[in-house]
Design a protein around this motif. Structure first.
Motif, mmCIF file in Angstrom:
data_model
loop_
_atom_site.group_PDB
_atom_site.id
_atom_site.type_symbol
_atom_site.label_atom_id
_atom_site.label_comp_id
_atom_site.label_asym_id
_atom_site.label_seq_id
_atom_site.Cartn_x
_atom_site.Cartn_y
_atom_site.Cartn_z
ATOM 1 N N HIS A 1 72.262 -30.317 -5.891
ATOM 2 C CA HIS A 1 72.416 -29.324 -6.958
ATOM 3 C C HIS A 1 72.763 -27.958 -6.381
ATOM 4 O O HIS A 1 73.174 -27.067 -7.095
ATOM 5 C CB HIS A 1 71.134 -29.259 -7.782
ATOM 6 N N ASN B 1 75.012 -30.105 -17.612
ATOM 7 C CA ASN B 1 73.944 -29.377 -18.275
ATOM 8 C C ASN B 1 72.668 -29.448 -17.448
ATOM 9 O O ASN B 1 71.976 -28.460 -17.235
ATOM 10 C CB ASN B 1 73.722 -29.984 -19.657
ATOM 11 N N GLY B 2 72.361 -30.640 -16.968
ATOM 12 C CA GLY B 2 71.171 -30.807 -16.137
ATOM 13 C C GLY B 2 71.312 -30.030 -14.835
ATOM 14 O O GLY B 2 70.358 -29.436 -14.347
ATOM 15 N N HIS B 3 72.497 -30.040 -14.304
ATOM 16 C CA HIS B 3 72.758 -29.302 -13.066
ATOM 17 C C HIS B 3 72.451 -27.819 -13.269
ATOM 18 O O HIS B 3 71.819 -27.176 -12.439
ATOM 19 C CB HIS B 3 74.224 -29.502 -12.674
ATOM 20 N N LYS B 4 72.901 -27.309 -14.380
ATOM 21 C CA LYS B 4 72.658 -25.901 -14.689
ATOM 22 C C LYS B 4 71.159 -25.594 -14.723
ATOM 23 O O LYS B 4 70.698 -24.613 -14.142
ATOM 24 C CB LYS B 4 73.276 -25.566 -16.045
ATOM 25 N N GLN B 5 70.428 -26.458 -15.387
ATOM 26 C CA GLN B 5 68.993 -26.211 -15.510
ATOM 27 C C GLN B 5 68.303 -26.264 -14.165
ATOM 28 O O GLN B 5 67.382 -25.500 -13.897
ATOM 29 C CB GLN B 5 68.380 -27.240 -16.457
ATOM 30 N N VAL B 6 68.732 -27.160 -13.309
ATOM 31 C CA VAL B 6 68.120 -27.256 -11.978
ATOM 32 C C VAL B 6 68.354 -25.974 -11.196
ATOM 33 O O VAL B 6 67.443 -25.449 -10.553
ATOM 34 C CB VAL B 6 68.705 -28.455 -11.207
ATOM 35 N N GLU C 1 68.915 -22.995 -12.417
ATOM 36 C CA GLU C 1 68.115 -21.929 -13.009
ATOM 37 C C GLU C 1 66.660 -22.073 -12.602
ATOM 38 O O GLU C 1 65.951 -21.102 -12.416
ATOM 39 C CB GLU C 1 68.254 -21.975 -14.529
ATOM 40 N N SER C 2 66.242 -23.311 -12.438
ATOM 41 C CA SER C 2 64.870 -23.565 -11.999
ATOM 42 C C SER C 2 64.660 -23.023 -10.589
ATOM 43 O O SER C 2 63.560 -22.638 -10.205
ATOM 44 C CB SER C 2 64.606 -25.069 -12.030
ATOM 45 N N HIS D 1 71.072 -17.812 -11.485
ATOM 46 C CA HIS D 1 71.567 -17.615 -12.842
ATOM 47 C C HIS D 1 72.916 -18.311 -13.028
ATOM 48 O O HIS D 1 73.813 -18.148 -12.224
ATOM 49 C CB HIS D 1 71.701 -16.123 -13.130
ATOM 50 N N TYR E 1 79.181 -22.248 -17.023
ATOM 51 C CA TYR E 1 78.674 -23.057 -15.904
ATOM 52 C C TYR E 1 79.189 -22.540 -14.572
ATOM 53 O O TYR E 1 79.638 -23.296 -13.732
ATOM 54 C CB TYR E 1 79.072 -24.524 -16.096
#
Length: 111
Positions: A58, A76-81, A83-84, A88, A93
């Motif tokens: 990621h 989408n999941g990549h983005k959240q990871v 951000e986690s 930012h 994306y």
DNA sequence: CGAGTGACCGCAA
DNA sequence: ATTGCGGCCACTC
């Protein structure tokens, strides 16, 4: 016969990706270049798909800072990871790769 | 073993 | 700034 000392390209890529610190990212082409073949950027992507999924893939994004496609869970999941991790990601994306791009030469202690 | 493939990159309209 | 196309090379079936 090939020298056993010569590790596979994949071995280097996996090792390098594993050393990417949090809040930092690398591009496929950059990784390929550091592994010896700047033109094997696509291979790095292939390794990401068939290689060890436990690695922090990621933290690997496109040269432009855009997120990759086939990431498990979707872009989408990549983005959240990311951000986690504290990175930012904007609405398109994309991340500030100019600031987050990491080089193995840099000292980890940087704060 | 051979051919196709791809989580890319660079450049051109 | 976006969109499309070709090339490149290790990896998989």
């Amino acid at each position: 016969m090939m020298t056993a000392k010569e590790v596979n390209f994949r071995q280097r890529v996996e090792a390098l990706v594993a050393h990417i610190p949090p809040k930092r990212v690398m591009s496929y082409g950059q990784i390929a270049a550091l592994c010896g073949n700047a033109r094997a950027a696509r291979i790095v992507g292939g390794i990401a798909h068939y290689g060890d999924l436990s690695l922090p893939w990621h933290r690997v994004v496109h040269r432009d800072g855009k997120l990759a496609r086939g990431y498990p869970g979707g872009i989408n999941g990549h983005k959240q990871v990311l951000e986690s991790e504290g990175v930012h990601v904007d609405g398109v994306y994309r991340i500030d790769i100019r600031a987050l791009l990491w080089f193995p030469d840099e000292r980890e202690n940087r704060e």
